[in-house]
Design an enzyme around this catalytic site. Structure first.
Site, PDB file in Angstrom:
ATOM      1  N   CYS A 185       0.801  -1.240   0.000  1.00  0.00           N
ATOM      2  CA  CYS A 185       0.000   0.000   0.000  1.00  0.00           C
ATOM      3  C   CYS A 185       0.834   1.291   0.000  1.00  0.00           C
ATOM      4  O   CYS A 185       0.558   2.181  -0.811  1.00  0.00           O
ATOM      5  CB  CYS A 185      -0.984   0.014   1.152  1.00  0.00           C
ATOM      6  N   ARG A 214       7.174 -10.839   5.905  1.00  0.00           N
ATOM      7  CA  ARG A 214       6.700 -10.565   7.270  1.00  0.00           C
ATOM      8  C   ARG A 214       7.442 -11.496   8.210  1.00  0.00           C
ATOM      9  O   ARG A 214       7.537 -12.698   7.960  1.00  0.00           O
ATOM     10  CB  ARG A 214       5.186 -10.775   7.375  1.00  0.00           C
ATOM     11  N   GLN A 232       1.120 -11.646  -3.011  1.00  0.00           N
ATOM     12  CA  GLN A 232      -0.345 -11.582  -3.035  1.00  0.00           C
ATOM     13  C   GLN A 232      -0.835 -11.113  -4.396  1.00  0.00           C
ATOM     14  O   GLN A 232      -0.106 -10.457  -5.128  1.00  0.00           O
ATOM     15  CB  GLN A 232      -0.853 -10.577  -2.000  1.00  0.00           C
ATOM     16  N   ASP A 234      -2.393  -8.593  -4.944  1.00  0.00           N
ATOM     17  CA  ASP A 234      -2.757  -7.378  -4.220  1.00  0.00           C
ATOM     18  C   ASP A 234      -3.142  -6.259  -5.188  1.00  0.00           C
ATOM     19  O   ASP A 234      -2.581  -6.159  -6.274  1.00  0.00           O
ATOM     20  CB  ASP A 234      -1.524  -6.938  -3.406  1.00  0.00           C
ATOM     21  N   HIS A 236      -4.840  -1.940  -5.052  1.00  0.00           N
ATOM     22  CA  HIS A 236      -5.462  -0.843  -4.317  1.00  0.00           C
ATOM     23  C   HIS A 236      -6.279  -0.018  -5.286  1.00  0.00           C
ATOM     24  O   HIS A 236      -5.802   0.325  -6.362  1.00  0.00           O
ATOM     25  CB  HIS A 236      -4.395   0.001  -3.625  1.00  0.00           C
ATOM     26  N   LYS A 315     -14.747  -2.816   6.709  1.00  0.00           N
ATOM     27  CA  LYS A 315     -14.259  -3.853   5.793  1.00  0.00           C
ATOM     28  C   LYS A 315     -15.308  -4.928   5.607  1.00  0.00           C
ATOM     29  O   LYS A 315     -16.255  -5.033   6.378  1.00  0.00           O
ATOM     30  CB  LYS A 315     -12.977  -4.475   6.338  1.00  0.00           C
ATOM     31  N   HIS A 362      -8.216  -1.480  -0.112  1.00  0.00           N
ATOM     32  CA  HIS A 362      -7.247  -2.580  -0.193  1.00  0.00           C
ATOM     33  C   HIS A 362      -8.043  -3.810  -0.601  1.00  0.00           C
ATOM     34  O   HIS A 362      -9.062  -4.100   0.039  1.00  0.00           O
ATOM     35  CB  HIS A 362      -6.603  -2.897   1.153  1.00  0.00           C
TER      36      HIS A 362
HETATM   37 ZN   LIG Z   1      -3.063  -2.636   1.145  1.00  0.00          ZN
END
Ligand SMILES: [Zn+2]
Length: 488
Positions: A185, A214, A232, A234, A236, A315, A362
């Site tokens: 992000c 992580r 991911q 991922d 945004h 969320k 996200h």
């Molecule tokens: Zn994010």
């Protein structure tokens, strides 16, 4: 009451003086328990001992050795039986076991929690990624590529330095502290603000297959389900407040389309404003009502977890169920009002005089690819559908005389884009077929004198229990293509 049991006395003595101690009675038995209990044993219609083993009192080696027993109870024997079957099946399908049998991935102590994907595992990963890229193409996402290492100042702006530092790999370069990214992000915020933005550019859907790290505790690492290095699907979405409903609806549709392909059932839950929220109540209220509208429009049942949202935005939680009815959290759909403030993100609206702040969403559908490979491997029990399969076909020559023909066939099918191997072991046809089944090839292609003479192959599909059909190589390729195209 418990004087006869030294262990209970020990526990009671360690409790704070003024603490209330709960005990439960069941007939003659009275025992320490926080509860709740079922009212009486007539509710226990079916039960089984799941495991029993010796263990040290309080997990300390110097203490007494006791017997630990795990049991499970169901209201009827049918449900107990179903549960025990699923547990048995889960053991068989363990992704670590299947991953080894199919040579998909390994772990090595030289890099704990970081997976080595072997060629066949990489095939599955690449297919999943290509699938998502096609979906992005169709749904108006743009892919970006961003760095892994960032100056700590970025993590200070994003808030990760204050709230997530323990989970990050932090080290020094040129005497300055830097951190490996645990999320994409903040990098995407930097891309958003690298030049002035206009409302005409929104919604901006930025996708990233960046590598994330992580620092999970070594004790928590478990196969592919908990790793330190992962990727991911991922993305945004930067949008105007008025676009939240449409964007969320789009993501929910995306999730539904993808999960249907995998055959996942799923459930939806909306988490709303918590007590420790940041920002303006009105913004939250407007966003939550848009989320509710989007959930209503998707036509699936959903429920609300009041006050369970993150402090920076509401969320939607998506719980998926695999073939063994186990629940996983893979997808993310999280609104964020805070990060755009931290990064001072703005865009020029129709009235260019005053700037507005975008909302950030996200979102991920598969979650981490690593974990999704594990879930799919167990979900399919190792029997990959053709489009995802790392072993789509194998050619078994009746004898070494037909190796040259086998190579020709392989070349043709390989050029058509399928993963095809040749069994060069020289074993009997029966043994080759059995071994091909063991690693779940989707198709087994027998070649010998007849086939070589007519330019054909004898096709045996994994799911057809050995039925053979003799067809031309082109026809086999046509069938593979048809099956791959039909997965949607
Ligand atoms: Zn994010």
């Amino acid at each position: 009451m418990f004087a006869e049991n030294q262990f209970k006395v020990e526990m009671i003595n360690e409790l704070p003086e003024n603490m209330a101690i709960a005990v439960y009675r069941c007939g003659d038995l009275v025992d320490l328990c926080r509860g709740p209990h079922i009212p009486n044993t007539s509710f226990v219609r079916a039960f089984a001992c799941i495991s029993a083993s010796s263990s040290y009192w309080r997990g300390k080696e110097e203490r007494e050795s006791l017997q630990r027993v795990y049991g499970v109870s169901f209201p009827d024997s049918k449900r107990l039986k179903e549960y025990l079957c699923l547990m048995e099946e889960a053991k068989e399908r363990d992704h670590r076991k299947l991953g080894q049998a199919q040579e998909l991935f390994i772990f090595n102590k030289v890099s704990p929690g970081c997976c080595f994907f072997l060629p066949h595992g990489a095939r599955v990963l690449n297919k999943l990624k290509a699938f998502m890229q096609q979906e992005y193409w169709d749904r108006g996402y743009e892919e970006v590529v961003t760095p892994n290492v960032y100056n700590m100042s970025l993590w200070e702006t994003s808030g990760h330095a204050a709230n997530y530092r323990d989970n990050m790999f932090v080290f020094e370069i040129d005497g300055k502290e830097v951190g490996l990214k645990p999320m994409n992000c903040p990098g995407h915020c930097e891309i958003f603000r690298h030049r002035p933005r206009s409302y005409r550019e929104l919604p901006l859907r930025m996708a990233d297959f960046g590598v994330l790290h992580r620092n999970e505790a070594s004790g928590a690492l478990a196969g592919l389900t908990r790793v330190r290095r992962f990727v991911q699907d991922d993305a945004h979405i930067f949008c105007r407040e008025s676009q939240v409903k449409d964007e969320v609806e789009g993501v929910l549709k995306f999730i539904d389309d993808v999960y249907k392909i995998f055959g996942f059932e799923y459930e939806l839950e909306l988490s709303t404003r918590p007590d420790n929220y940041l920002g303006v109540v009105e913004t939250w209220n407007r966003a939550e009502s848009q989320l509710k509208e989007a959930l209503g429009a998707c036509g699936k049942p959903w429920k609300v977890n009041e006050g369970d949202g993150a402090f920076y935005g509401p969320k939607i939680d998506i719980g998926v169920f695999d073939a063994l009815k186990r629940k996983f959290q893979c997808a993310t759909l999280q609104l964020d009002f805070q990060l755009p403030i931290n990064f001072k993100l703005t865009y020029a609206p129709e009235d260019e005089g005053k700037h507005e702040r975008p909302v950030m969403i996200h979102r991920a559908i598969l979650g981490s690819f690593e974990r999704m490979v594990a879930i799919l491997l167990e979900h399919y029990g190792g029997k990959w559908p053709l489009w995802l399969s790392p072993r789509q076909a194998i050619i078994c020559p009746a004898s070494s005389d037909w190796l040259e023909y086998a190579e020709q066939v392989r070349g043709k099918i390989h050029r058509a884009g399928f993963h095809v191997d040749i069994d060069k072991s020289g074993k009997s046809m029966g043994k080759m077929v059995a071994e091909a089944h063991k690693v779940s090839y989707n198709y087994i292609l027998g070649v010998g004198q007849d086939e070589a003479g007519s330019g054909e192959v004898s096709v045996r599909a994994r799911h057809s229990k050995g039925a053979l059909s003799k067809i031309s190589v082109d026809e086999a390729i046509r069938r593979f293509r048809e099956e791959v195209a039909a997965f949607k």
